[in-house]
Motif scaffolding. Structure first.
Motif, mmCIF file in Angstrom:
data_model
loop_
_atom_site.group_PDB
_atom_site.id
_atom_site.type_symbol
_atom_site.label_atom_id
_atom_site.label_comp_id
_atom_site.label_asym_id
_atom_site.label_seq_id
_atom_site.Cartn_x
_atom_site.Cartn_y
_atom_site.Cartn_z
ATOM 1 N N LYS A 146 -13.905 3.499 -0.068
ATOM 2 C CA LYS A 146 -13.794 4.921 -0.401
ATOM 3 C C LYS A 146 -13.046 5.141 -1.713
ATOM 4 N N LYS A 147 -12.201 4.186 -2.049
ATOM 5 C CA LYS A 147 -11.437 4.290 -3.292
ATOM 6 C C LYS A 147 -12.207 3.713 -4.480
ATOM 7 N N GLY A 148 -13.441 3.269 -4.203
ATOM 8 C CA GLY A 148 -14.283 2.802 -5.291
ATOM 9 C C GLY A 148 -14.310 1.309 -5.509
ATOM 10 N N TYR A 149 -13.667 0.561 -4.618
ATOM 11 C CA TYR A 149 -13.670 -0.899 -4.748
ATOM 12 C C TYR A 149 -14.865 -1.486 -3.998
ATOM 13 N N PHE B 4 -11.626 1.449 3.849
ATOM 14 C CA PHE B 4 -10.589 2.210 3.155
ATOM 15 C C PHE B 4 -10.697 2.019 1.635
ATOM 16 N N PHE B 5 -10.852 0.765 1.221
ATOM 17 C CA PHE B 5 -10.922 0.494 -0.217
ATOM 18 C C PHE B 5 -12.289 0.828 -0.800
ATOM 19 N N ARG C 101 -6.910 -7.840 -1.127
ATOM 20 C CA ARG C 101 -7.658 -7.201 -0.036
ATOM 21 C C ARG C 101 -8.294 -8.241 0.891
ATOM 22 N N CYS D 35 0.838 -1.215 0.000
ATOM 23 C CA CYS D 35 0.000 0.000 0.000
ATOM 24 C C CYS D 35 0.866 1.257 0.000
ATOM 25 N N GLY E 14 2.381 1.956 -3.320
ATOM 26 C CA GLY E 14 1.422 2.165 -4.395
ATOM 27 C C GLY E 14 1.305 0.980 -5.332
ATOM 28 N N THR F 263 -10.193 -1.887 6.848
ATOM 29 C CA THR F 263 -9.568 -2.136 5.543
ATOM 30 C C THR F 263 -10.619 -2.123 4.437
#
Length: 535
Positions: free
Chosen positions: A73-76, A70-71, A48, A37, A40, A67
């Motif tokens: 929010k990133k669109g996953y 978190f992902f 995940r 992470c 990057g 966890t």
């Protein structure tokens, strides 16, 4: 890996994470994930979910949810495996209600399509947590949806029902799955057979074995070991031994559990030398004895009074690269104390604590009994207080041992006080404790205070038995209160209880020289054991 150029692909990282997680190196896997992470490095659903699983295995399900958030929010989008992993994590963390709520939310909000693994996780988790009724209701609710439980889900619920004694319900579910076209596998049959063996329904077991043969479901080591264990507990050790030979002939490899069952069977019958022979044959097949093996042998030696040989085995355990368990210590301590070697038993208890092997209530009850047997009542009372202070909840057996010791050593008032305190401790006296207190009250007060206790016993679904009545009659005869004993002899006749030999001998002393038509002689005949009456 982070210093490598070019950077390894996500599939390489996933393989590393997967391998380390399977080796239970969860912290290391999470360290690698954290580096990915920070650098990057691209991650996918598989990455995940491994990370979330590692947090859950470490009982940090909160970080698993973090966890996922978190992902998210990133669109996953989390998938079925993500939610299955989190649900399992909640069960592992003993958050049973939260696990059930999350599953319900998945269904109600259509967060993802629940798959077979998720359904199994929930059913199995509820059953293992003892939540059989919720598991049963959920299971039947799912049957009315398009998410039908598969054979593994049926197996989980059947196993849960059997382990809680609800064998008839398990049988009904077993028949139902067949009606629905779902074929039971060997795991289904094994759970059913174990449940039926536990409640001694061997005819049904035979029926299932025949059904397995008819359905071409082969027996495995679990099937036959379950039967062997049942034979051994019933004292049919030779039949169990014959079954072991059948296993070997049919290329079903017996495992250490199989041999442990047979060793324990011989030990229960006191045939220690035969148990040792089984141990030798087990070693010849390159199977390493476990601590359970040694516990059975030590118990067998102790019950036969062969304490020195038990002690040699006890000392041999570390050499076999095994660790003494609480059961090992309990067995050896009980062996010493039962043979009036209290000092050695107490020394072993101190060694147990020094080695940080946690004593359980069985340990404490054995030691308390030893103190009482040796007349060390003040020490026993102090030890009981120590147990309570340590946060161990004494059970009804603990207080039974203490009350018995107090009664035998003349501490009548203290015994009565402890008896009166039992309800406030959330404990219901059993028939043995009631009988002890009744004997005490007759000795120090009068029979009048006993009658309300007999009524109380009936109300508490703990009715007095033959032993209780024999104790009452004997206590009254010792006090030369024959007239008070007569109503209890009448009650014994009405309840179809027989006088034991001690009671009968005391009654004979009372009627010597009386006429044959004497009322007491007739009453004696009513409670006389049938074999004596015939003679």
């Amino acid at each position: 890996m982070v210093r490598m150029h070019p950077q390894p692909s996500v599939s390489v990282y996933n393989k590393l994470l997967s391998v380390t997680a399977k080796m239970n190196k969860y912290s290391f896997a999470l360290h690698v994930f954290d580096e990915m992470c920070q650098m990057g490095t691209p991650v996918n659903d598989y990455t995940r979910n491994i990370a979330i699983n590692c947090y859950c295995r470490l009982k940090r399900v909160d970080l698993g949810f973090a966890t996922m958030g978190f992902f998210l929010k990133k669109g996953y989008e989390p998938n079925g495996t993500t939610f299955s992993t989190l649900i399992k994590g909640l069960f592992l963390d003993e958050k049973v209600a939260d696990a059930a709520k999350l599953f319900k939310k998945v269904l109600d909000s259509r967060l993802c399509e629940p798959h077979d693994v998720m359904i199994l996780t929930v059913i199995e988790g509820l059953c293992k947590a003892g939540q059989i009724f919720p598991a049963h209701d959920l299971f039947h609710g799912l049957e009315r949806t398009r998410w039908k439980p598969d054979v593994k889900a049926y197996n989980a619920l059947i196993d849960g029902l059997c382990k809680t004694g609800r064998v008839d319900d398990a049988f009904h579910l077993f028949s139902k799955m067949i009606d629905k076209g779902i074929s039971p596998d060997v795991i289904t049959y094994n759970s059913m057979i174990q449940g039926l063996c536990d409640v001694d329904r061997m005819k049904d077991v035979v029926g299932l074995l025949n059904q397995m043969v008819g359905s071409n479901v082969p027996f495995d080591v679990v099937t036959l070991t379950t039967l062997m264990d049942t034979y051994c507990k019933e004292g049919k050790v030779e039949e169990a031994k014959d079954l072991l030979e059948v296993m070997i002939q049919h290329n079903i490899c017996p495992d250490v559990v199989t041999y442990n069952a047979l060793i324990d069977g011989f030990c229960l019958r006191g045939e220690i030398d035969k148990a040792k022979e089984v141990l030798d044959s087990m070693v010849d097949r390159n199977l390493n004895p476990t601590i359970v093996t040694y516990n059975s042998l030590i118990n067998g030696y102790c019950k036969r009074g062969r304490l020195d040989e038990a002690w040699v085995l006890f000392l041999d355990i570390p050499r076999m690269e095994l660790v003494h368990s609480t059961c090992t210590y309990n067995t050896m301590i009980h062996g010493f104390i039962s043979k009036d070697r209290f000092a050695e038993g107490w020394k072993l208890f101190n060694d147990m604590e020094a080695r940080r092997v946690s004593p359980d209530i069985c340990t404490y009850n054995t030691l308390l009994d030893g103190l009482c047997r040796n007349g060390k009542i003040d020490e026993a009372l102090s030890f009981l207080h120590t147990i309570e202070v340590k946060g161990v909840n004494p059970d009804i057996l603990t207080y039974g041992v203490m009350i018995n010791g107090l009664c035998k050593n003349g501490k009548h008032d203290v015994a009565r006080d402890i008896f009166d305190q039992l309800p406030s401790k959330g404990l219901q006296p059993n028939i043995q404790i009631y009988t002890m207190i009744i004997d005490l009250l007759i000795q120090v007060i009068s029979v009048d205070v006993v009658k309300p206790l007999l009524v109380e016993m009936e109300k508490c679904c703990c009715p007095p038995d033959s032993v209780t009545y024999n104790v009452i009659v004997q206590s009254l005869l010792k006090k030369d209160e024959l007239n008070n004993a007569i109503p209890f002899l009448k009650d014994m006749h009405q309840r179809e209880f027989s006088a034991d030999h001690a009671t009968f001998a005391m009654l004979i002393d009372r009627v010597q020289g009386q006429n044959e038509d004497d009322f007491l002689i007739k009453l004696m005949k009513n409670v006389m054991p049938k074999e004596i009456f015939k003679n």
